[in-house]
Design an enzyme around this catalytic site. Structure first.
Site, PDB file in Angstrom:
ATOM      1  N   VAL A  16     -16.771 -16.643  28.515  1.00  0.00           N
ATOM      2  CA  VAL A  16     -16.708 -16.189  29.901  1.00  0.00           C
ATOM      3  C   VAL A  16     -18.116 -16.042  30.463  1.00  0.00           C
ATOM      4  CG1 VAL A  16     -16.005 -14.311  31.433  1.00  0.00           C
ATOM      5  CG2 VAL A  16     -14.502 -15.026  29.549  1.00  0.00           C
ATOM      6  N   THR A  53      -6.540   3.114  10.658  1.00  0.00           N
ATOM      7  CA  THR A  53      -5.784   3.277  11.900  1.00  0.00           C
ATOM      8  C   THR A  53      -6.069   2.210  12.950  1.00  0.00           C
ATOM      9  OG1 THR A  53      -7.513   4.822  12.629  1.00  0.00           O
ATOM     10  CG2 THR A  53      -5.517   5.768  11.650  1.00  0.00           C
ATOM     11  N   LYS A  71       0.846  -1.192   0.000  1.00  0.00           N
ATOM     12  CA  LYS A  71       0.000   0.000   0.000  1.00  0.00           C
ATOM     13  C   LYS A  71       0.882   1.243   0.000  1.00  0.00           C
ATOM     14  CE  LYS A  71      -3.285   2.406   3.074  1.00  0.00           C
ATOM     15  NZ  LYS A  71      -4.021   2.300   4.351  1.00  0.00           N
ATOM     16  N   PRO A 102      -0.373  10.331   0.444  1.00  0.00           N
ATOM     17  CA  PRO A 102       0.714   9.374   0.216  1.00  0.00           C
ATOM     18  C   PRO A 102       1.491   9.090   1.488  1.00  0.00           C
ATOM     19  CG  PRO A 102       1.453  11.572  -0.378  1.00  0.00           C
ATOM     20  CD  PRO A 102       0.029  11.711   0.131  1.00  0.00           C
TER      21      PRO A 102
END
Length: 514
Positions: free
Chosen positions: A192, A354, A81, A101
């Site tokens: 759990v 992100t 990428k 970029p």
């Protein structure tokens, strides 16, 4: 450095990318020092892939683990990428699309001119300043090149440009699971049923469904996704929504086939649609596509139809997967002896890919805090402040895209443009840019709280066409036109590998972690 002696057994609740990234890093760091890591994964709860792209920071993760690209990339259908393209976010002539970029040494000359010309244009001079015309990564993406130079005639090797990855998130989770097991992580299947607490509020153990056994540990990592099983439900840490900053709360994922007659793209495309944006991520075997949208403005059925129309015939037989997103962060990422990682700690829509960066950043800072004996309240407070700052910095950059849009074709885009629920920091950045004041000083003033580096802010603001009207002719001295810059970049890109060719000939044989 070693962790505190009290951290003898770490229990991770939840698998997926977040859980297995945590297991690998913690075991790699402390396994040789006697620390045990157990990961509990439920067979009843499906994991959610929050995206199939990364930032360059992920390269450091694989380097830490000693994993070569040839080892993990083919197993995850991964590609390289060079950046992200943003079509149709604005209607400004000449800025209908731009590329964010990754930045490289090769950009020093043209990049410097871009910064200068962007500042001239924001102060009223007609200088060319679309970032996609000035950075080598944007040209590599246009030509579908890999971020690696072809062999030089003199036999010397040129270093690669900066880059990130695209990958199949499900396959990456499986690969990381396999590697973690090799490192000695214990894997338990179970759901759990009960979280047991000590008098001081710490978690003492977990009881699984259908068993009287209690799994005891000294540190618990919550990778249970949006449900926040430990951090929210057991410890009661509040979740702070970013809904007033970011309207998008739904996503649709839909795969399509690659066009085998063309090379594989080396960029993510994030195309603005009527009520959000559509991603396209190239893998070696398919495209990953999706639509991130706001349910307050469009129904799920309407959003799916728009995505199918956007993708065209390629999506005719593709199955759509509908997802809900909890956008925001917990008020404390580390409370008592519990650390939240991944979707349990928070999520910001994947516009800038992100998600894994936030996971990795949190783990790196947590490890550093423990190794410097910051396990007490002061250490927790410092850690939580830094991670909150990170989330808020990423949020501001993502919100910036919506603040800078100039579309008025739907209520969604008009509402985003009119939204004033933004941070004082972002408001100040926009104000300084608009008034022509010292932008460098403004970025310096905010320091590491910005999370994004100087070139990224220039590319966002200039790329979205945030410039005044009625521009005056620019002084010709030292300026370069977009056409001239593109011509220089096109020639330079000829020195790089084609994307598919590099993946076939080098990634499969490369033995060096990057």
């Amino acid at each position: 450095m070693t962790p505190p002696a009290a951290i003898a057994h770490i229990i991770i609740v939840g698998g997926g990318t977040a859980g297995w990234m945590s297991a690998n890093l913690l075991m790699q760091q402390w396994g040789g020092l006697g620390c045990r890591v157990t990961l509990i994964e439920s067979s009843e709860i499906a994991t959610i892939g929050v995206g199939e792209g990364s930032t360059p920071y992920l390269r450091e993760f694989f380097r830490r683990l000693g994993l070569a690209e040839s080892e993990w990339m083919p197993a995850c259908n991964a590609t390289y990428k060079c950046g992200i393209e943003f079509p149709q976010w604005t209607t400004q002539p000449g800025f209908e699309s731009y590329v964010h970029p990754f930045f490289n040494q090769d950009d020093l000359s043209l990049g410097t001119r871009f910064f200068t010309q962007a500042c001239l244009r924001r102060r009223g001079s007609a200088a060319d300043a679309n970032p996609q015309d000035f950075f080598i990564a944007a040209e590599l993406a246009r030509q579908r090149k890999a971020p690696f130079y072809l062999p030089r005639a003199d036999g010397r090797t040129s270093p690669p440009t900066d880059y990130a990855y695209h990958f199949d998130a499900g396959l990456l989770g499986q690969f990381l699971k396999s590697h973690a097991l090799k490192l000695g992580v214990t894997h338990r299947i179970g759901t759990v049923a009960e979280v047991l607490r000590q008098e001081n509020g710490d978690i003492s153990g977990l009881r699984l469904n259908g068993s009287d056994e209690v799994l005891t540990g000294s540190l618990f990592i919550d990778c249970s996704g949006f449900q926040g099983l430990l951090i929210n439900q057991a410890l009661g840490v509040p979740f702070e929504s970013f809904a007033d900053n970011l309207f998008n709360d739904r996503a649709i994922a839909m795969p399509t086939a690659l066009d085998e007659s063309q090379d594989i793209p080396s960029q993510t495309r994030s195309t603005a649609l009527s009520h959000g944006w559509a991603w396209q991520i190239p893998l070696t075997n398919r495209f990953g596509n999706g639509y991130v949208y706001a349910s307050a403005f469009v129904s799920a059925e309407e959003a799916e139809q728009e995505l199918r129309e956007h993708l065209g015939p390629a999506a005719h037989d593709s199955e759509a997967r509908h997802l809900k997103m909890r956008v925001g962060q917990v008020s404390e990422h580390w409370r008592h002896n519990c650390l939240a990682i991944g979707l349990s700690q928070g999520f910001i829509e994947p516009l800038e890919a992100t998600a894994l960066m936030l996971i990795q950043f949190s783990l790196d800072h947590f490890i550093a805090a423990l190794e410097h004996a910051h396990f007490g309240r002061a250490g927790q407070a410092g850690f939580n402040a830094r991670i909150r700052q990170m989330f808020e910095g990423v949020r501001d950059y993502v919100v910036g895209h919506y603040q800078l849009n100039s579309r008025d074709d739907t209520e969604y885009w008009r509402a985003n443009l009119a939204n004033r629920n933004i941070s004082a920091r972002l408001g100040s950045i926009l104000e300084v840019w608009d008034c022509g004041a010292d932008f460098e000083a403004e970025l310096t003033r905010h320091g590491e709280a910005l999370m994004y580096i100087r070139p990224s802010w220039y590319c966002l603001l200039a790329g979205m066409g945030r410039f005044p009207g009625g521009l005056q002719p620019a002084p010709p001295s030292g300026l370069i036109s977009s056409a001239q810059a593109r011509s220089a970049l096109a020639a330079k890109a000829g020195e790089f590998w084609g994307h598919r060719a590099y993946l076939q000939q080098h990634a499969a044989a490369d033995t060096q972690p990057r």
